[in-house]
Design a protein around this motif. Structure first.
Motif, PDB file in Angstrom:
ATOM      1  N   PHE A 137       9.902  -8.391  -0.479  1.00 37.55           N
ATOM      2  CA  PHE A 137       9.108  -7.514  -1.279  1.00 37.55           C
ATOM      3  C   PHE A 137       7.649  -7.851  -1.068  1.00 37.55           C
ATOM      4  CE2 PHE A 137       6.816  -6.323  -5.080  1.00 37.55           C
ATOM      5  CZ  PHE A 137       7.270  -5.040  -5.303  1.00 37.55           C
ATOM      6  N   ASP A 138       6.835  -6.822  -0.933  1.00 37.45           N
ATOM      7  CA  ASP A 138       5.401  -7.027  -0.833  1.00 37.45           C
ATOM      8  C   ASP A 138       4.696  -5.848  -1.484  1.00 37.45           C
ATOM      9  OD1 ASP A 138       3.049  -8.309  -0.302  1.00 37.45           O
ATOM     10  OD2 ASP A 138       3.146  -8.061   1.865  1.00 37.45           O
ATOM     11  N   THR A 139       3.449  -6.069  -1.826  1.00 38.37           N
ATOM     12  CA  THR A 139       2.648  -5.048  -2.492  1.00 38.37           C
ATOM     13  C   THR A 139       1.386  -4.783  -1.691  1.00 38.37           C
ATOM     14  OG1 THR A 139       3.435  -5.813  -4.624  1.00 38.37           O
ATOM     15  CG2 THR A 139       1.494  -4.440  -4.651  1.00 38.37           C
ATOM     16  N   TYR A 140       1.008  -3.518  -1.611  1.00 38.91           N
ATOM     17  CA  TYR A 140      -0.227  -3.105  -0.941  1.00 38.91           C
ATOM     18  C   TYR A 140      -1.133  -2.438  -1.960  1.00 38.91           C
ATOM     19  CZ  TYR A 140      -3.378  -0.191   1.776  1.00 38.91           C
ATOM     20  OH  TYR A 140      -4.484   0.417   2.282  1.00 38.91           O
ATOM     21  N   HIS A 141      -2.393  -2.874  -2.022  1.00 37.93           N
ATOM     22  CA  HIS A 141      -3.376  -2.290  -2.921  1.00 37.93           C
ATOM     23  C   HIS A 141      -4.386  -1.505  -2.088  1.00 37.93           C
ATOM     24  CE1 HIS A 141      -1.759  -4.843  -6.029  1.00 37.93           C
ATOM     25  NE2 HIS A 141      -1.985  -5.903  -5.291  1.00 37.93           N
ATOM     26  N   ASP A 142      -4.472  -0.215  -2.318  1.00 41.63           N
ATOM     27  CA  ASP A 142      -5.403   0.647  -1.589  1.00 41.63           C
ATOM     28  C   ASP A 142      -6.754   0.627  -2.295  1.00 41.63           C
ATOM     29  OD1 ASP A 142      -6.820   2.637  -0.279  1.00 41.63           O
ATOM     30  OD2 ASP A 142      -5.092   3.965  -0.129  1.00 41.63           O
ATOM     31  N   SER A 143      -7.764   0.118  -1.634  1.00 50.07           N
ATOM     32  CA  SER A 143      -9.081   0.005  -2.266  1.00 50.07           C
ATOM     33  C   SER A 143      -9.752   1.363  -2.457  1.00 50.07           C
ATOM     34  CB  SER A 143      -9.991  -0.900  -1.427  1.00 50.07           C
ATOM     35  OG  SER A 143     -10.160  -0.360  -0.130  1.00 50.07           O
ATOM     36  N   GLN A 144      -9.338   2.374  -1.719  1.00 49.00           N
ATOM     37  CA  GLN A 144      -9.944   3.704  -1.860  1.00 49.00           C
ATOM     38  C   GLN A 144      -9.290   4.519  -2.972  1.00 49.00           C
ATOM     39  OE1 GLN A 144     -10.147   5.656   1.905  1.00 49.00           O
ATOM     40  NE2 GLN A 144     -11.568   4.167   2.752  1.00 49.00           N
ATOM     41  N   GLN A 145      -8.072   4.190  -3.334  1.00 43.65           N
ATOM     42  CA  GLN A 145      -7.385   4.878  -4.435  1.00 43.65           C
ATOM     43  C   GLN A 145      -7.245   3.885  -5.576  1.00 43.65           C
ATOM     44  OE1 GLN A 145      -3.832   6.977  -3.531  1.00 43.65           O
ATOM     45  NE2 GLN A 145      -4.654   7.902  -1.698  1.00 43.65           N
ATOM     46  N   ARG A 146      -8.305   3.687  -6.293  1.00 43.24           N
ATOM     47  CA  ARG A 146      -8.361   2.675  -7.346  1.00 43.24           C
ATOM     48  C   ARG A 146      -7.219   2.849  -8.345  1.00 43.24           C
ATOM     49  NH1 ARG A 146     -14.059   1.309  -9.419  1.00 43.24           N
ATOM     50  NH2 ARG A 146     -13.002  -0.669  -9.483  1.00 43.24           N
ATOM     51  N   GLY A 147      -6.585   1.740  -8.651  1.00 44.13           N
ATOM     52  CA  GLY A 147      -5.509   1.753  -9.630  1.00 44.13           C
ATOM     53  C   GLY A 147      -4.153   2.143  -9.079  1.00 44.13           C
ATOM     54  N   ARG A 148      -4.051   2.377  -7.763  1.00 44.19           N
ATOM     55  CA  ARG A 148      -2.743   2.716  -7.180  1.00 44.19           C
ATOM     56  C   ARG A 148      -2.342   1.638  -6.195  1.00 44.19           C
ATOM     57  NH1 ARG A 148      -0.901   8.564  -6.252  1.00 44.19           N
ATOM     58  NH2 ARG A 148       1.054   7.547  -6.721  1.00 44.19           N
ATOM     59  N   SER A 149      -1.130   1.206  -6.320  1.00 40.24           N
ATOM     60  CA  SER A 149      -0.561   0.209  -5.422  1.00 40.24           C
ATOM     61  C   SER A 149       0.821   0.679  -4.999  1.00 40.24           C
ATOM     62  CB  SER A 149      -0.449  -1.147  -6.126  1.00 40.24           C
ATOM     63  OG  SER A 149      -1.704  -1.586  -6.560  1.00 40.24           O
ATOM     64  N   VAL A 150       1.304   0.146  -3.894  1.00 42.42           N
ATOM     65  CA  VAL A 150       2.632   0.477  -3.404  1.00 42.42           C
ATOM     66  C   VAL A 150       3.415  -0.818  -3.245  1.00 42.42           C
ATOM     67  CG1 VAL A 150       3.981   1.498  -1.529  1.00 42.42           C
ATOM     68  CG2 VAL A 150       1.780   2.493  -2.160  1.00 42.42           C
ATOM     69  N   GLY A 151       4.620  -0.845  -3.786  1.00 42.76           N
ATOM     70  CA  GLY A 151       5.529  -1.973  -3.598  1.00 42.76           C
ATOM     71  C   GLY A 151       6.627  -1.559  -2.632  1.00 42.76           C
ATOM     72  N   ALA A 152       6.929  -2.411  -1.662  1.00 42.36           N
ATOM     73  CA  ALA A 152       7.967  -2.107  -0.671  1.00 42.36           C
ATOM     74  C   ALA A 152       9.015  -3.214  -0.680  1.00 42.36           C
ATOM     75  CB  ALA A 152       7.357  -1.977   0.715  1.00 42.36           C
ATOM     76  N   LEU A 153      10.262  -2.805  -0.573  1.00 39.10           N
ATOM     77  CA  LEU A 153      11.393  -3.722  -0.614  1.00 39.10           C
ATOM     78  C   LEU A 153      12.285  -3.427   0.587  1.00 39.10           C
ATOM     79  CD1 LEU A 153      13.000  -5.828  -2.311  1.00 39.10           C
ATOM     80  CD2 LEU A 153      14.016  -3.916  -3.523  1.00 39.10           C
ATOM     81  N   VAL A 154      12.652  -4.467   1.326  1.00 37.67           N
ATOM     82  CA  VAL A 154      13.523  -4.328   2.497  1.00 37.67           C
ATOM     83  C   VAL A 154      14.716  -5.250   2.304  1.00 37.67           C
ATOM     84  CG1 VAL A 154      13.707  -4.584   4.993  1.00 37.67           C
ATOM     85  CG2 VAL A 154      11.549  -3.836   3.986  1.00 37.67           C
TER      86      VAL A 154
END
Length: 75
Positions: free
Chosen positions: A1-18
């Protein structure tokens, strides 16, 4: 599991699970979900784990006997 924080879309992050679907680690299932805040392990983690378990069960007709959860480093 890891998380990506998009600096251009403040307050939105994506979590991915494999998840590995076989002993040889040659088949995988993955899922991703948006988080509304900068959570490191989002509130949708349980839903993602359920999806992985259902995929494993659909492939093998049973659930895994062991689950190892790996989380990349948290800053």
């Amino acid at each position: 599991f890891d998380t990506y924080h998009d600096s251009q879309q403040r307050g939105r992050s994506v979590g991915a699970l494999v998840a590995s679907m076989d002993q040889g680690c040659t088949q995988y299932f993955s899922t991703a979900s948006y988080h509304s805040t900068r959570e490191e392990i989002g509130s949708n983690l349980g839903v993602g784990i359920d999806k992985c378990l259902l995929a494993f069960h659909g492939l093998h007709g049973k659930y895994p006997s062991i689950i190892v959860f790996y989380r990349d480093g948290v800053g």
